[in-house]
Design a protein around this motif. Sequence first.
Motif, PDB file in Angstrom:
ATOM      1  N   GLN A 136      32.638  41.087  29.920  1.00  0.00           N
ATOM      2  CA  GLN A 136      31.762  41.565  30.846  1.00  0.00           C
ATOM      3  C   GLN A 136      30.403  42.025  30.098  1.00  0.00           C
ATOM      4  O   GLN A 136      29.150  41.689  30.433  1.00  0.00           O
ATOM      5  N   SER A 139      28.433  38.870  29.618  1.00  0.00           N
ATOM      6  CA  SER A 139      27.642  38.189  30.836  1.00  0.00           C
ATOM      7  C   SER A 139      26.649  39.157  31.363  1.00  0.00           C
ATOM      8  O   SER A 139      25.781  38.850  32.120  1.00  0.00           O
ATOM      9  N   TYR A 377      34.634  44.778  39.563  1.00  0.00           N
ATOM     10  CA  TYR A 377      33.847  44.729  38.560  1.00  0.00           C
ATOM     11  C   TYR A 377      32.824  45.780  38.601  1.00  0.00           C
ATOM     12  O   TYR A 377      32.397  46.378  37.602  1.00  0.00           O
ATOM     13  N   GLN A 378      32.554  46.391  39.810  1.00  0.00           N
ATOM     14  CA  GLN A 378      31.437  47.224  39.924  1.00  0.00           C
ATOM     15  C   GLN A 378      32.137  48.517  40.880  1.00  0.00           C
ATOM     16  O   GLN A 378      32.738  48.068  41.719  1.00  0.00           O
ATOM     17  N   ALA A 383      36.979  43.649  44.114  1.00  0.00           N
ATOM     18  CA  ALA A 383      37.077  42.300  43.968  1.00  0.00           C
ATOM     19  C   ALA A 383      38.404  41.711  44.339  1.00  0.00           C
ATOM     20  O   ALA A 383      38.655  40.773  44.955  1.00  0.00           O
ATOM     21  N   PRO A 402      37.877  30.439  49.849  1.00  0.00           N
ATOM     22  CA  PRO A 402      36.414  30.180  49.682  1.00  0.00           C
ATOM     23  C   PRO A 402      36.016  30.787  48.337  1.00  0.00           C
ATOM     24  O   PRO A 402      36.374  31.513  47.833  1.00  0.00           O
ATOM     25  N   SER A 403      34.766  30.402  48.161  1.00  0.00           N
ATOM     26  CA  SER A 403      34.076  30.770  46.972  1.00  0.00           C
ATOM     27  C   SER A 403      34.015  32.059  46.996  1.00  0.00           C
ATOM     28  O   SER A 403      33.508  32.725  48.009  1.00  0.00           O
ATOM     29  N   GLY A 404      33.989  32.890  45.910  1.00  0.00           N
ATOM     30  CA  GLY A 404      33.618  34.245  45.666  1.00  0.00           C
ATOM     31  C   GLY A 404      35.153  35.200  46.580  1.00  0.00           C
ATOM     32  O   GLY A 404      34.849  36.347  46.356  1.00  0.00           O
ATOM     33  N   ALA A 405      36.156  34.630  46.636  1.00  0.00           N
ATOM     34  CA  ALA A 405      37.452  35.136  47.169  1.00  0.00           C
ATOM     35  C   ALA A 405      37.790  35.958  46.119  1.00  0.00           C
ATOM     36  O   ALA A 405      38.696  37.096  46.600  1.00  0.00           O
ATOM     37  N   GLY A 406      37.850  35.529  44.889  1.00  0.00           N
ATOM     38  CA  GLY A 406      38.553  36.475  43.680  1.00  0.00           C
ATOM     39  C   GLY A 406      39.704  35.568  43.004  1.00  0.00           C
ATOM     40  O   GLY A 406      40.280  35.953  42.214  1.00  0.00           O
ATOM     41  N   LYS A 407      39.484  34.226  43.110  1.00  0.00           N
ATOM     42  CA  LYS A 407      40.393  33.351  42.342  1.00  0.00           C
ATOM     43  C   LYS A 407      40.308  33.261  40.789  1.00  0.00           C
ATOM     44  O   LYS A 407      41.082  33.702  40.136  1.00  0.00           O
ATOM     45  N   THR A 408      38.994  33.284  40.304  1.00  0.00           N
ATOM     46  CA  THR A 408      38.651  33.286  38.933  1.00  0.00           C
ATOM     47  C   THR A 408      39.122  34.616  38.472  1.00  0.00           C
ATOM     48  O   THR A 408      39.720  34.855  37.571  1.00  0.00           O
ATOM     49  N   THR A 409      38.786  35.570  39.265  1.00  0.00           N
ATOM     50  CA  THR A 409      39.016  36.857  38.631  1.00  0.00           C
ATOM     51  C   THR A 409      40.581  37.071  38.611  1.00  0.00           C
ATOM     52  O   THR A 409      41.082  37.853  37.622  1.00  0.00           O
ATOM     53  N   TYR A 418      39.431  41.300  31.667  1.00  0.00           N
ATOM     54  CA  TYR A 418      39.142  42.616  32.321  1.00  0.00           C
ATOM     55  C   TYR A 418      40.407  43.463  32.397  1.00  0.00           C
ATOM     56  O   TYR A 418      41.595  42.813  32.484  1.00  0.00           O
TER      57      TYR A 418
HETATM   58  P1  ADP Z   1      36.188  32.871  43.204  1.00  0.00           P
HETATM   59  O1  ADP Z   1      36.671  32.388  41.852  1.00  0.00           O
HETATM   60  O2  ADP Z   1      37.129  33.070  44.175  1.00  0.00           O
HETATM   61  O3  ADP Z   1      34.895  31.819  43.633  1.00  0.00           O
HETATM   62  P2  ADP Z   1      35.314  35.151  41.716  1.00  0.00           P
HETATM   63  O4  ADP Z   1      36.639  35.776  41.380  1.00  0.00           O
HETATM   64  O5  ADP Z   1      34.630  34.536  40.890  1.00  0.00           O
HETATM   65  O6  ADP Z   1      35.820  34.338  43.126  1.00  0.00           O
HETATM   66  O7  ADP Z   1      34.405  36.404  42.342  1.00  0.00           O
HETATM   67  C1  ADP Z   1      35.122  37.585  43.227  1.00  0.00           C
HETATM   68  C2  ADP Z   1      33.847  38.519  43.385  1.00  0.00           C
HETATM   69  O8  ADP Z   1      33.740  39.117  42.242  1.00  0.00           O
HETATM   70  C3  ADP Z   1      32.862  37.735  43.828  1.00  0.00           C
HETATM   71  O9  ADP Z   1      32.105  38.702  44.915  1.00  0.00           O
HETATM   72  C4  ADP Z   1      31.850  37.881  42.565  1.00  0.00           C
HETATM   73  O10 ADP Z   1      30.364  38.064  42.968  1.00  0.00           O
HETATM   74  C5  ADP Z   1      32.436  39.036  41.974  1.00  0.00           C
HETATM   75  N1  ADP Z   1      32.332  38.745  40.571  1.00  0.00           N
HETATM   76  C6  ADP Z   1      32.620  37.644  39.841  1.00  0.00           C
HETATM   77  N2  ADP Z   1      32.480  37.983  38.355  1.00  0.00           N
HETATM   78  C7  ADP Z   1      31.773  38.941  38.237  1.00  0.00           C
HETATM   79  C8  ADP Z   1      31.261  39.814  37.361  1.00  0.00           C
HETATM   80  N3  ADP Z   1      31.332  39.396  35.767  1.00  0.00           N
HETATM   81  N4  ADP Z   1      30.575  41.002  37.394  1.00  0.00           N
HETATM   82  C9  ADP Z   1      30.412  41.277  38.596  1.00  0.00           C
HETATM   83  N5  ADP Z   1      30.969  40.787  39.770  1.00  0.00           N
HETATM   84  C10 ADP Z   1      31.650  39.409  39.606  1.00  0.00           C
END
Ligand code: ADP
Length: 616
Positions: A136, A139, A377-378, A383, A402-409, A418
């Motif tokens: 973080q 980023s 994250y905040q 998330a 969908p995008s922004g769902a939390g998959k990458t997280t 994290y």
């Molecule tokens: P996905 O992979 O499903 O598209 P992410 O896991 O990337 O979704 O994101 C989930 C949520 O966390 C989103 O609302 C995104 O804006 C937020 N987010 C992702 N990465 C960060 C970060 N480094 N700092 C703050 N918020 C983040």
Amino acid sequence: MARDFSSGGFGGGLGRGKFKFDEAGGRPDLSRALLLRISKYFIPYWKQTLVVVLVLSVSAVLGLLPPILIQQIIDHALPDKNLRLLVLLVLASLGTTVISGLLGVLQNYLNSFISLNIVHDMKNQMYRHLQQMPLQFFSEVKQGEVITRMTSDITGVQSVFNNTIVNFTSNLFILVSTAAALFFMNWKLALLGILVVPLFIVPTRKMGNVRWKLAKQTQEKVSEQNRIIQETLSISGYLLMKLFTRESAEYRTFTAINAEATRLQIRESMAGRWFIMFLSTFTSIGPMLIYLYGGILFIQGELTIGTIITFVALLGRLYGPVMQMTNLYVDIKRSVALFERIFDYFDMEPVITDQPEATPISAAGKSILFDNVHFAYQPDKPALRGISFTAAAGTVTALVGPSGAGKTTITSLIPRLYEIQSGTISIGGTSIREFTLESLRSQIGLVTQDTYLFNGTIRDNLLYARPGAAEAEMIEACRAAYIHDFIMGLPEQYETIVGNRGIKLSGGEQQRLSIARVLLKNPPVIIMDEATSALDTVSEYYIQQAMHSLLANKTGIVIAHRLSTIVAADQILVVKDGMIAEKGTHDGLLQQNGVYKALYDKQFEPKVFSDPPVAE
Ligand code: ADP
């Protein structure tokens, strides 16, 4: 103040390049704690530091000798016509100069030795520290700021030592020894000489303030200029600028800032000129007063000519250090700001570290379990909200949604990029916090959408995963990733330079190369973010084959964008708004007629009837 990253505690402050230029005139905030902290860096070099202090004090006293010897020549050797004394005094004067010169060389060497070694120690410490910082941090920190702190800020410490600390000590010794000598010779004349000191302290401070303000403005302009250079002359910035034909606009901004910086720099250097003119007038008043009052005393027979001349010479040694020390507070302010910027970084705690009882653990043949995992994250912007699932050993779990769902997280939490706020993530029943970070990450192979290739040869990029790998293993990995034949077709084969971030390779080739790299590492857990970019059918076919090799007998978690991957997965997790909305297999989920079905209809259906890709 220590910063906490676990809850996104950067507060945005970092990105703003915390130059703590106070408004001029304020007292520099040189707290005792800061001083103590700075002085700790000198501890390994205390012997050399002691010698420097000794050399400075001896030099200060030696500097008094030539004017005093001249007094002896004028008052004794010449009137007495004593040739022997004259030669002796001249030789003594020469000797003093030579010894002073030699001491100067020694002091220079020690200065460089101490300051450069402190810079060296700080750089190592900072590099190690930044390596431990959480993802973080990188980023959120402004582009280029890490480089600035690692290079110009830390290198600035050298000049703090040479210009501020050494100058201050040297001036202090010169001041004290000269003042003592003056008062010893004639206290009335000494008082007269010191009387004019306030005359030049006032303009010196004033000019110092003006220059400080101008320097601050210049600094801001220069940083702005650097930002533009970094943003527009890097690969992605350059492309952005070209594609939106913003060259002329960027050029205009750049030239405007450049003109402003130049104007400020000219003003700054002119402020210095006027300042010197005034000062030289004021500093000549002192000697004139000495000639006048000393002359009267001479006529009255109270003073020798030699004393008057020595007095004037010594007065110069008094005024110089006074002027330099008048502006010392500007230097101190600058140094405090510099150290604060450096310590600011050191104070950011890498929250993700090994627990005291952490041990190296293997993940081979073990399942991954998420149990009611919450993460944000905040603060107040969750998330992930209560994620629970099991990825059984040797199976593939596909994450869709969908995008922004939390998959990458979800995937970032497994290698502990994290730290989760609550719940547990465990591998084989052991919480990942009980693994050493190194062992945990060595068990995981990460294939991201952004393929992290550095500008070296294909071989260098592959071997980064396992420097000791044999040639045959490397080739085998590339074969399994369906990239070997492509590489062999290149003019320089494995020695081909891939370009910055792999720009010379196509997206599909980059991804296969990074799959080969993970295959070479051969970890039991694979996390993959499937590329969303549209690929031609042949590339897609190759990638699918490469993925097949990659995931064979591994525990895989894939952020899936392609229907073929999803259908082949052992389990599908549908992620929505930070929660798992549905869980199951492709057929099972379609029958549920819920979120997955809707997603499937929207994203995938048109592709279902397309012909399967055929390899050439
Ligand atoms: P996905 O992979 O499903 O598209 P992410 O896991 O990337 O979704 O994101 C989930 C949520 O966390 C989103 O609302 C995104 O804006 C937020 N987010 C992702 N990465 C960060 C970060 N480094 N700092 C703050 N918020 C983040």
